[in-house]
Design a protein around this motif. Structure first.
Motif, PDB file in Angstrom:
ATOM      1  N   ASP A 179       0.809  -1.224   0.000  1.00  8.87           N
ATOM      2  CA  ASP A 179       0.000   0.000   0.000  1.00  8.87           C
ATOM      3  C   ASP A 179       0.841   1.273   0.000  1.00  8.87           C
ATOM      4  O   ASP A 179       0.379   2.315  -0.441  1.00  8.87           O
ATOM      5  CB  ASP A 179      -0.905   0.030   1.241  1.00  8.87           C
ATOM      6  CG  ASP A 179      -0.104   0.272   2.511  1.00  8.87           C
ATOM      7  OD1 ASP A 179      -0.078   1.420   2.994  1.00  8.87           O
ATOM      8  OD2 ASP A 179       0.527  -0.673   3.009  1.00  8.87           O
ATOM      9  N   GLY A 180       2.060   1.219   0.527  1.00 11.58           N
ATOM     10  CA  GLY A 180       2.786   2.442   0.840  1.00 11.58           C
ATOM     11  C   GLY A 180       3.846   2.854  -0.166  1.00 11.58           C
ATOM     12  O   GLY A 180       4.167   2.131  -1.115  1.00 11.58           O
ATOM     13  N   GLY A 181       4.423   4.013   0.086  1.00 10.40           N
ATOM     14  CA  GLY A 181       5.479   4.536  -0.773  1.00 10.40           C
ATOM     15  C   GLY A 181       6.696   3.631  -0.818  1.00 10.40           C
ATOM     16  O   GLY A 181       7.368   3.531  -1.853  1.00 10.40           O
ATOM     17  N   ASN A 182       7.004   2.947   0.284  1.00 14.95           N
ATOM     18  CA  ASN A 182       8.178   2.071   0.294  1.00 14.95           C
ATOM     19  C   ASN A 182       7.918   0.739  -0.403  1.00 14.95           C
ATOM     20  O   ASN A 182       8.800  -0.107  -0.479  1.00 14.95           O
ATOM     21  CB  ASN A 182       8.693   1.846   1.729  1.00 14.95           C
ATOM     22  CG  ASN A 182       7.699   1.147   2.632  1.00 14.95           C
ATOM     23  OD1 ASN A 182       6.560   0.893   2.245  1.00 14.95           O
ATOM     24  ND2 ASN A 182       8.122   0.839   3.846  1.00 14.95           N
ATOM     25  N   ASP A 183       6.696   0.546  -0.930  1.00 10.97           N
ATOM     26  CA  ASP A 183       6.403  -0.644  -1.740  1.00 10.97           C
ATOM     27  C   ASP A 183       6.630  -0.394  -3.231  1.00 10.97           C
ATOM     28  O   ASP A 183       6.497  -1.316  -4.037  1.00 10.97           O
ATOM     29  CB  ASP A 183       4.954  -1.100  -1.512  1.00 10.97           C
ATOM     30  CG  ASP A 183       4.725  -1.604  -0.089  1.00 10.97           C
ATOM     31  OD1 ASP A 183       5.538  -2.421   0.373  1.00 10.97           O
ATOM     32  OD2 ASP A 183       3.751  -1.161   0.550  1.00 10.97           O
ATOM     33  N   LEU A 184       6.969   0.839  -3.596  1.00 12.95           N
ATOM     34  CA  LEU A 184       7.220   1.125  -5.012  1.00 12.95           C
ATOM     35  C   LEU A 184       8.561   0.546  -5.461  1.00 12.95           C
ATOM     36  O   LEU A 184       8.652  -0.078  -6.523  1.00 12.95           O
ATOM     37  CB  LEU A 184       7.197   2.633  -5.270  1.00 12.95           C
ATOM     38  CG  LEU A 184       7.411   3.034  -6.730  1.00 12.95           C
ATOM     39  CD1 LEU A 184       6.267   2.531  -7.609  1.00 12.95           C
ATOM     40  CD2 LEU A 184       7.541   4.558  -6.867  1.00 12.95           C
ATOM     41  N   CYS A 185       9.598   0.731  -4.660  1.00 13.64           N
ATOM     42  CA  CYS A 185      10.939   0.290  -5.057  1.00 13.64           C
ATOM     43  C   CYS A 185      10.984  -1.199  -5.429  1.00 13.64           C
ATOM     44  O   CYS A 185      11.518  -1.551  -6.481  1.00 13.64           O
ATOM     45  CB  CYS A 185      11.931   0.620  -3.932  1.00 13.64           C
ATOM     46  SG  CYS A 185      13.659   0.516  -4.450  1.00 13.64           S
ATOM     47  N   PRO A 186      10.422  -2.104  -4.615  1.00 12.16           N
ATOM     48  CA  PRO A 186      10.462  -3.520  -5.007  1.00 12.16           C
ATOM     49  C   PRO A 186       9.628  -3.822  -6.248  1.00 12.16           C
ATOM     50  O   PRO A 186       9.885  -4.826  -6.937  1.00 12.16           O
ATOM     51  CB  PRO A 186       9.894  -4.248  -3.780  1.00 12.16           C
ATOM     52  CG  PRO A 186       9.123  -3.227  -3.022  1.00 12.16           C
ATOM     53  CD  PRO A 186       9.848  -1.933  -3.260  1.00 12.16           C
ATOM     54  N   SER A 187       8.663  -2.961  -6.561  1.00 13.32           N
ATOM     55  CA  SER A 187       7.845  -3.186  -7.754  1.00 13.32           C
ATOM     56  C   SER A 187       8.680  -3.140  -9.031  1.00 13.32           C
ATOM     57  O   SER A 187       8.326  -3.764 -10.045  1.00 13.32           O
ATOM     58  CB  SER A 187       6.726  -2.137  -7.843  1.00 13.32           C
ATOM     59  OG  SER A 187       5.912  -2.151  -6.688  1.00 13.32           O
ATOM     60  N   PHE A 188       9.809  -2.428  -8.985  1.00 16.08           N
ATOM     61  CA  PHE A 188      10.665  -2.296 -10.173  1.00 16.08           C
ATOM     62  C   PHE A 188      11.433  -3.574 -10.507  1.00 16.08           C
ATOM     63  O   PHE A 188      11.965  -3.695 -11.607  1.00 16.08           O
ATOM     64  CB  PHE A 188      11.654  -1.136  -9.991  1.00 16.08           C
ATOM     65  CG  PHE A 188      11.024   0.217 -10.146  1.00 16.08           C
ATOM     66  CD1 PHE A 188      10.649   0.692 -11.391  1.00 16.08           C
ATOM     67  CD2 PHE A 188      10.780   1.012  -9.037  1.00 16.08           C
ATOM     68  CE1 PHE A 188      10.063   1.942 -11.543  1.00 16.08           C
ATOM     69  CE2 PHE A 188      10.192   2.262  -9.162  1.00 16.08           C
ATOM     70  CZ  PHE A 188       9.828   2.726 -10.417  1.00 16.08           C
TER      71      PHE A 188
END
Length: 241
Positions: A179-188
């Protein structure tokens, strides 16, 4: 070939923030300004260390804290999803990568009876020390400038996948739920046939929406499917099996 489910914890597995939920064990359910105002952006875990010390200073026992943590609500449909994963461990691996802490997550999962669903928890290590105080430390140091100083979830996930690959385990599909901003990095680091599942109305969904149409090096390759109930996640998981 197995499926890997990767979950954030706060506002994903549980429907609140476990780090702030703990404050309800305090008289008046509030922190003094001296602690409340000590937070610095990107240094949440250090702040939580001060919160834990303050709780200990009030003679609130870890058992009392645990009983409070066990009342945190799970997100709608999440218990059914975790129960399904528990019943399909031969084909589904499941890990939690969270910026909360191991103590709170273990307590909450054990109370739910669903800890068998989760193979590993990657979070800030926490324990009750010899004085009876809870303490927490940062998960690792890293050089990623997009993430909090104590945890880059992408590095955690990439290391896990590398170690599993070395052990002969390859994943046909990976679902990343957060849900959070720190979940964007692993999405890459997800592949084109993987799925990133942001919770509707939360930061990750908004960040992913902004990236749509970006050049390849700035885009997320995985399919994006937003969710509001874990029932929707379960449907996607079943459809992929």
């Amino acid at each position: 070939m197995k499926t890997l489910m990767v979950f954030d914890f706060d506002h994903t597995v549980v429907d609140d923030n476990s780090d702030t939920w703990v404050i309800s064990c305090l008289p008046g359910q509030t922190l003094p300004d001296s602690v409340e105002n000590s937070y610095r952006k990107g240094h949440w875990t250090e702040f939580m260390g001060r919160v834990m010390k303050y709780i200990g200073d009030q003679d609130i026992s870890p058992d009392r804290v645990r009983s409070v943590m066990e009342t945190i609500p799970f997100t709608a449909g999440m218990k059914d999803l975790l129960a399904f994963i528990s019943e399909h461990k031969s084909t589904i691996d499941c890990i939690v990568i969270s910026d909360s802490n191991t103590l709170f997550i273990d307590w909450i999962l054990q109370a739910s009876g669903l800890q068998a669903a989760v193979d590993q928890v990657f979070s800030n290590p926490a324990k009750v020390n010899e004085l009876g105080y809870m303490e927490v430390h940062g998960y690792h140091s890293h050089d990623c400038d997009k993430c909090p100083v104590n945890m880059c979830k992408r590095k955690v996930l990439e290391l896990y996948l590398s170690e599993r690959s070395d052990g002969g385990v390859k994943y046909e599909r990976l679902f990343y739920v957060g849900d959070g901003g720190n979940d964007l990095c692993p999405s890459f680091c997800l592949r084109g046939h993987d799925v990133v599942m942001p919770r509707k109305g939360f930061t990750l969904e908004k960040l992913l929406a902004r990236l749509e149409g970006q050049k390849d090096d700035a885009s997320v390759k995985a399919k994006v499917i937003a969710w509001s109930s874990a029932t929707e996640i379960l449907e996607e998981l079943k459809a992929s099996m």
